[in-house]
Design an enzyme around this catalytic site. Sequence first.
Site, PDB file in Angstrom:
ATOM      1  NE  ARG A 137      -4.017  -1.929   0.248  1.00 40.42           N
ATOM      2  CZ  ARG A 137      -3.919  -3.221  -0.052  1.00 40.42           C
ATOM      3  NH1 ARG A 137      -2.812  -3.687  -0.590  1.00 40.42           N
ATOM      4  NH2 ARG A 137      -4.934  -4.031   0.141  1.00 40.42           N
ATOM      5  CB  SER A 195      -8.073  -1.659   4.821  1.00 42.29           C
ATOM      6  OG  SER A 195      -8.533  -2.879   4.328  1.00 42.29           O
ATOM      7  CD  GLU A 213      -5.077   0.678   2.824  1.00 41.32           C
ATOM      8  OE1 GLU A 213      -5.991   1.156   2.142  1.00 41.32           O
ATOM      9  OE2 GLU A 213      -4.938  -0.530   3.031  1.00 41.32           O
TER      10      GLU A 213
END
Length: 343
Positions: free
Chosen positions: A169, A243, A339
């Site tokens: 990510r 997320s 994130e």
Amino acid sequence: MSATELRVEQRANLRDHNTFGLPALAQTLVRIGSDADVRRVVDHPEYGRAPKFILGGGSNVVLTRDLQAVVIKVEVMGRRLVDARDDAWIVEAGAGESWHDLVAWTLEQGWPGLENLALIPGSVGAAPVQNIGAYGVELKDRFESLDAVDLVTGRSVTIDAATCHFGYRDSIFKQALAGKSLITRVRLRLPRPWQPVLGYLDLERKMAETGNAHPDARTIHDWVCAIRRAKLPDPAAIGNAGSFFKNPVVSPEQCRDIIGRDPEIVHYPMPDGSVKLAAGWLIDACGWKGKSVGRAGVYERQALVLVNRGGASGAEVVTLARAIQESVYGRFGIRLEPEPVIV
Ligand code: EPU
């Protein structure tokens, strides 16, 4: 061409431009449809020197305040097959295209390879920024190259995978090039012959349930959509950014220690010997699922997803996130890292 041709909105409300549905004003919002538009911003007497904030689909950002930076909304469109090589289809898409529509379109055209990445919210241009991933495939596994415009010089460049520094990510566009380089087009490499990626537990379960051990790409796409719809809230109905935390990676010693205390913990060994823990499990274990702080909450069906229960502010989301981080740290000694980009 003169700078007045830029599509500019002053004091633009960003609520409809972020999937969390958080309120924030952009002093200046500029819509970009081409590399030339980006150069008009760079050459602009006022916007040229101002700090910039690049907005794609707004699916990975938490807006906690009004933005003084010039907000650039990327609307570069277009999709095409660039090359049909023996070993791969090379497909190009404008950064402003919807990621999921691109996935669906490539499958319709008979160019499989993106099916595991179906239904991920956001735009094509945002996909490499955070190296989107799901069900055993990451963007970097299908990446060929991208075009970007330097926001200082206005120069267009083509950037390869090595330069993107893809991580979990993560990429150079979240680090050294954040706010400095604007992605206009992305090219993907869809390997031929097609090979299904079915190693992920949820997909193995689908194979067992349906008795179909050899699904085609369209079937995998449909399974991924069904799995996501069952677990993840649709941003059109409930504001969220997918997320909220990354799955933390710990050393084998740390993991053994945690397993000693919590044998149930969901964990995955990594090729380099480290261990990835399921952040959703850690948050769930701390009792957060379904809880709220103000108008921000933890999704009932997946503790890793924070949601806007209606009218939440970015500050409420961040307050909830901090409370979760503290309780996970208190119980497991693990620091969860958000994130999305918090602005
Ligand atoms: N779990 C719980 N309780 C929860 C949530 C999860 O016990 O409330 C357990 C699950 O039972 C499962 C494990 O945790 O055993 C992992 O959950 P899941 O398979 O749903 O995946 P994830 O780790 O929560 C990651 C990505 C998702 C991606 C899925 C599928 C991250 C931060 N998230 O989620 O990506 O779709 O795997 O590959 O890596 C995103 O980045 O926005 C995103 C949605």
